[in-house]
Enzyme design. Structure first.
Site, PDB file in Angstrom:
ATOM      1  N   ASP A  34      32.424  39.022  35.048  1.00 29.09           N
ATOM      2  CA  ASP A  34      32.409  39.258  36.501  1.00 29.09           C
ATOM      3  C   ASP A  34      31.225  40.128  36.924  1.00 29.09           C
ATOM      4  O   ASP A  34      30.481  39.773  37.838  1.00 29.09           O
ATOM      5  CB  ASP A  34      33.704  39.965  36.954  1.00 29.09           C
ATOM      6  N   ARG A 115      40.192  55.360  37.442  1.00 24.44           N
ATOM      7  CA  ARG A 115      39.465  54.803  38.592  1.00 24.44           C
ATOM      8  C   ARG A 115      38.895  55.853  39.540  1.00 24.44           C
ATOM      9  O   ARG A 115      37.745  55.727  39.968  1.00 24.44           O
ATOM     10  CB  ARG A 115      40.344  53.810  39.364  1.00 24.44           C
ATOM     11  N   ASP A 144      43.333  48.415  41.520  1.00 27.55           N
ATOM     12  CA  ASP A 144      42.079  49.115  41.246  1.00 27.55           C
ATOM     13  C   ASP A 144      41.147  49.141  42.453  1.00 27.55           C
ATOM     14  O   ASP A 144      40.465  50.122  42.706  1.00 27.55           O
ATOM     15  CB  ASP A 144      41.387  48.489  40.032  1.00 27.55           C
ATOM     16  N   SER A 196      43.073  39.706  30.593  1.00 25.95           N
ATOM     17  CA  SER A 196      42.355  40.692  31.391  1.00 25.95           C
ATOM     18  C   SER A 196      42.705  42.077  30.833  1.00 25.95           C
ATOM     19  O   SER A 196      43.858  42.497  30.860  1.00 25.95           O
ATOM     20  CB  SER A 196      42.770  40.560  32.860  1.00 25.95           C
TER      21      SER A 196
HETATM   22  N1  ARG Z   1      48.774  47.678  36.085  1.00 28.17           N
HETATM   23  C1  ARG Z   1      47.911  48.765  35.726  1.00 28.17           C
HETATM   24  C2  ARG Z   1      47.466  49.502  36.967  1.00 28.17           C
HETATM   25  O1  ARG Z   1      47.603  49.031  38.050  1.00 28.17           O
HETATM   26  C3  ARG Z   1      46.755  48.318  34.871  1.00 28.17           C
HETATM   27  C4  ARG Z   1      45.653  47.633  35.612  1.00 28.17           C
HETATM   28  C5  ARG Z   1      44.565  47.191  34.714  1.00 28.17           C
HETATM   29  N2  ARG Z   1      43.370  46.875  35.465  1.00 28.17           N
HETATM   30  C6  ARG Z   1      42.581  45.837  35.215  1.00 28.17           C
HETATM   31  N3  ARG Z   1      41.565  45.684  36.004  1.00 28.17           N
HETATM   32  N4  ARG Z   1      42.784  45.001  34.237  1.00 28.17           N
HETATM   33  O2  ARG Z   1      46.973  50.579  36.852  1.00 28.17           O
END
Ligand code: ARG
Length: 421
Positions: A34, A115, A144, A196
């Site tokens: 990406d 993040r 995110d 992912s």
């Molecule tokens: N579900 C978790 C969260 O919202 C993990 C997210 C993982 N992020 C990703 N871009 N794969 O924090």
């Protein structure tokens, strides 16, 4: 080069970049498909320069030189790789430990904690590099984007944000085609799409593929960090964690800096199959999703901290704090790291943790971590008091019947009223 012709002209929020004003973009770059496609696409669509920022939060097996090299070859004007592990551990993971932070009963928030730091660094580097816009690779369906954009909009209202993956309407196939067309190297392009993944020193998540089928039990290949419990050693292993004021400071008698302590704890836990969480989660954006987490460090450190805290706190503190712990975890999950309530709660967490000093021993065995020993100079515990033989002068058994009479008074009255003949 088509300034007039991009897919991003629709702006909903005040912080979204005006396409006409995008000149120099700070891209949060991971080196994956990406963000590599983004690196080229932004140069093309906006006729803009791109500066790349890659943040090391302790994701295992990452080769930052390879990432930087790739960015330069794809035309990045500048590349920055920042090792933020120490800051992450000290300023983000430590408060989470003090708050026993678990969202939804099982998610230790590693991504949610990472993040706001990544976005804060993006702001710092964007300002330093003279960028007008920050770009990230989040989709429009996850948490995110909320965490990153809320951070940027809070800390740097002068910067615009673009989220190409959210707006460009390319699927994986089109992205692969775009990559091929533009000479962007891609690993494993023809294989089944990968999970992912997101990871840092506090844990790793996998989403996508069969994980989206709730009736599908975890396939072995998803576990890249933690050994499967059935393959873990037949001999248990005991680990001892020392805490000072709520923060882990030693492992098996050896004083360690937090980053190293967490990395080593993760290794030991991973070997014993500790920290697998198969989690159904309520995202902030409304979706319910399933995540597979591998959190070997958190699965040892959090129960140890919680045990020590319970030992040194009073019944009243122990009844009250979990409510605030939950609120803390929810705020952080929900992307409101910079909300003043989080700071207010942190002040409370720190105050309570002033006495959380001592050592907890845990036994690790085939996927489980169980507390087996505790010691603290601040324990609200007296072996003499707890046993039946001695009172230590603080406890009179003769006073117990009087206590019970008053303690049960209202309940007895209510019972009588409700059971009147
Ligand atoms: N579900 C978790 C969260 O919202 C993990 C997210 C993982 N992020 C990703 N871009 N794969 O924090």
């Amino acid at each position: 080069m088509s300034r007039e012709n991009h897919t991003t002209t629709m702006r909903t929020a005040s912080y979204e970049a005006d396409p006409e004003e995008v000149r120099r973009v700070m891209l949060l770059y991971s080196g994956g498909l990406d963000t590599s496609v983004m690196l080229k696409w932004i140069q093309d669509q906006y006729d803009a320069e791109v500066v790349c920022l890659t943040v090391n939060l302790g994701q295992p097996d990452e080769d930052y030189r390879v990432i930087e090299d790739k960015a330069r070859r794809l035309g990045a004007a500048e590349c920055h790789v920042v090792d933020a592990r120490e800051e992450f551990a000290r300023e983000y993971v430590s408060p989470a430990i003090m708050a026993n932070a678990l969202y939804g009963g099982g998610y230790p928030l590693f991504t949610a904690l990472g993040r706001p730091l990544i976005a804060k660094l993006a702001v710092e580097y964007a300002r330093r590099a003279g960028c007008d816009t920050i770009a990230h690779g989040c989709t429009g369906k996850g948490n995110d984007q909320v965490r990153i954009e809320a951070t940027i909009a809070t800390l740097a209202p002068e910067l615009g944000v673009i989220a190409p993956v959210r707006s460009w309407q390319m699927g994986r196939e089109q992205e692969l085609a775009y990559a091929q067309e533009h000479g962007i190297p891609v690993k494993g392009a023809s294989e089944t799409p990968p999970y992912s993944i997101d990871d840092n020193l506090w844990g790793r998540s996998s989403e996508g593929r069969w994980i989206e089928e709730l009736e599908h039990a975890p396939e072995d290949d998803v576990f890249q960090l933690v050994s499967r419990p059935e393959e873990a050693p037949d001999e248990p292993e005991v680990v001892e964690l020392a805490f000072e004021r709520g923060v882990p400071v030693g492992l098996n008698g050896e004083p360690l800096e937090l980053v190293e302590l967490l990395e080593r704890t993760a290794q030991i836990g991973a070997r014993h199959g500790v920290g697998i969480v198969d989690h159904i989660e309520d995202r902030i954006v409304g979706l319910k999703v399933r995540d597979i987490y591998e959190v070997p460090a958190a699965a040892i450190v959090l129960p140890a901290h919680q045990e020590l805290e319970r030992l040194v706190c009073t019944i009243h503190q122990n009844q009250f704090k979990p409510q605030l712990d939950r609120q803390w975890a929810y705020l952080v999950y929900a992307g409101l790291w910079w909300e003043p309530l989080r700071g207010d709660l942190d002040a409370y967490m720190q105050r309570v943790n002033e006495t959380v000093t001592g050592t907890i021993g845990l036994k690790l065995y085939k996927g489980h971590a169980r507390v087996i020993t505790r010691s603290s100079p601040n324990a609200v515990y007296d072996a003499g008091l707890a046993s039946f033989s001695e009172s230590g002068g603080l406890f009179s058994q003769a006073a117990s019947p009087g206590f019970i009479e008053l303690w049960s008074l209202q309940s007895r009255m209510a019972w009588r009223m409700r059971n009147r003949p």
